[in-house]
Design a protein around this motif. Structure first.
Motif: not given
Length: 92
Positions: A56-80
């Motif tokens: 990740v280009e350094r200038s956008v890394a903090p914003q991407l980390i924030e967005k990616l963390t939020a997206r991963v935390q909102s994932m629905s996990v289940g038995p499939g």
């Protein structure tokens, strides 16, 4: 590979992948977070084409980390057993 090429013999090798995603300053970071989530976790991350590294280009890394963390935390996990879960414990 070189030896096969010299003999015009077909050749296929599994070389470990380590597929990388490259994110530059001009990228749509909301879209990157969505696509990256699927690229990381499809089939519980057990695809040979899963993204395993992100550059990740350094200038956008903090914003991407924030967005990616939020997206991963909102994932629905289940038995499939249905299509509601974005990631389960087993590959398909």
């Amino acid at each position: 590979g070189r030896q096969a090429g010299e003999r015009l013999i077909g050749f296929s090798a599994e070389l470990g992948g380590k597929n990388a995603m490259i994110v530059t300053a001009g990228a749509d970071l909301d879209r990157v977070a969505e696509v990256a989530t699927r690229a990381f976790f499809s089939n519980s991350g057990q695809l040979c084409i899963s993204v395993e590294r992100v550059y990740v280009e350094r200038s956008v890394a903090p914003q991407l980390i924030e967005k990616l963390t939020a997206r991963v935390q909102s994932m629905s996990v289940g038995p499939g057993y249905d299509f509601d879960a974005e990631m389960g414990s087993l590959i398909s």
